[in-house]
Write a protein that holds these residues in place. Structure first.
Motif, short mmCIF file in Angstrom:
data_model
loop_
_atom_site.label_atom_id
_atom_site.label_comp_id
_atom_site.label_asym_id
_atom_site.label_seq_id
_atom_site.Cartn_x
_atom_site.Cartn_y
_atom_site.Cartn_z
N VAL A 91 0.89 -1.10 0.13
CA VAL A 91 0.16 -0.09 -0.28
C VAL A 91 0.69 1.13 0.04
O VAL A 91 2.24 1.12 0.17
CB VAL A 91 -0.80 0.08 1.13
CG1 VAL A 91 -1.80 -0.92 1.24
CG2 VAL A 91 -0.49 0.09 2.49
N GLY A 92 0.36 2.34 -0.01
CA GLY A 92 0.90 3.76 -0.22
C GLY A 92 1.19 4.09 -1.67
O GLY A 92 1.43 3.41 -2.44
N TYR A 93 1.67 5.40 -1.71
CA TYR A 93 2.02 6.14 -2.93
C TYR A 93 0.99 5.87 -4.01
O TYR A 93 1.34 5.35 -4.90
CB TYR A 93 3.60 5.53 -3.29
CG TYR A 93 4.12 6.50 -4.28
CD1 TYR A 93 4.79 7.76 -3.72
CD2 TYR A 93 4.39 6.06 -5.58
CE1 TYR A 93 5.41 8.58 -4.75
CE2 TYR A 93 5.26 6.70 -6.28
CZ TYR A 93 5.70 8.07 -5.92
OH TYR A 93 6.47 8.76 -6.81
N GLY A 94 -0.12 5.79 -3.40
CA GLY A 94 -1.27 5.70 -4.36
C GLY A 94 -1.94 4.42 -4.33
O GLY A 94 -3.27 4.40 -4.76
N MET A 95 -1.49 3.45 -3.71
CA MET A 95 -1.96 2.20 -3.70
C MET A 95 -2.68 1.93 -2.47
O MET A 95 -2.32 2.54 -1.41
CB MET A 95 -0.81 0.95 -3.82
CG MET A 95 -0.33 1.06 -5.20
SD MET A 95 1.28 0.13 -5.50
CE MET A 95 2.53 1.12 -4.76
N ASP A 96 -3.64 1.14 -2.74
CA ASP A 96 -4.64 1.13 -1.52
C ASP A 96 -5.35 -0.19 -1.04
O ASP A 96 -5.10 -1.06 -1.91
CB ASP A 96 -6.07 2.00 -1.87
CG ASP A 96 -6.75 1.26 -3.14
OD1 ASP A 96 -6.02 0.71 -4.00
OD2 ASP A 96 -7.96 0.61 -2.83
#
Ligand code: IMP
Ligand code: MG
Length: 181
Positions: free
Chosen positions: A157-162
């Protein structure tokens, strides 16, 4: 370890590492001297990577057009994966060099479908840039032209990923480890 939403997050790729890598990728892309390049960010997951990559490309001297395609790849990681265009680009890609930007290359179905679609519309070339490559998950033969990092087989997750639209705001890429003590 950072704690977000009361969960421990193990950082896999820090904001600084990603920023450095983006500059290297932008340099490689710019060195290709594409003509009249059209960058297409594949939503939703690539919005932060694409935003940073195009600004790194600007620093390296590229001046692309930028568009967005919303691709849904329901169950893309499984054999039943069905890929659909939920929002298309407005541009005519005939005769143009296109760079597709996505967050993760996993099974390969999303990017193969999208690349084939643009080639069938007459794009001259369709190159692929991904932040992360999960090679162990590939179901069809497909390689990206520009890869930020090889990614171990974890859900990240993170940097746009969810996960269910959460954690996109993290400036790094990480793994949700469970409840913080
Ligand atoms: P595929 O290559 O068609 O399997 O699709 C990859 C897409 O699945 C990516 O663009 C992501 O949107 C999503 N995805 C795959 N692995 C992850 C992950 O670890 N975290 C978040 N999204 C993922
Ligand atoms: Mg995606």
């Amino acid at each position: 370890m950072p704690v977000v939403r009361e969960k421990d997050i193990e950082v896999l790729f820090s904001a600084e590492e990603i920023a450095r890598r983006n500059l290297e990728l932008a340099k490689e892309i710019t060195a290709h001297e594409y003509k009249d390049l059209l960058v297409i960010s594949i939503l939703k997951g690539s919005f932060i990577f694409a935003a940073d990559l195009i600004r790194a490309m600007h620093e390296m001297g590229s001046a692309p057009e930028v568009e967005f395609m919303f691709i849904s790849s329901y169950g893309a990681g499984t054999t039943s994966g069905e890929v659909r265009v939920l929002r298309d680009i407005d541009n005519d890609v005939t005769g143009r060099d296109v760079l597709l930007v996505d967050d993760i290359l996993e099974s390969g179905k999303t990017l193969k479908f999208t690349r084939d679609l643009l080639l069938s519309r007459g794009a001259k070339s369709v190159s692929l840039a991904v932040l992360l490559d999960k090679t162990s998950r590939r179901q069809i033969e497909l390689n990206a032209d520009y890869v930020g990092f090889n990614c171990p087989d974890y859900f990240v997750v993170g940097y746009g990923m969810d996960v269910a639209h959460a954690f996109r705001e993290l400036p790094y890429v990480g793994i949700v480890k469970g409840d913080a003590a």
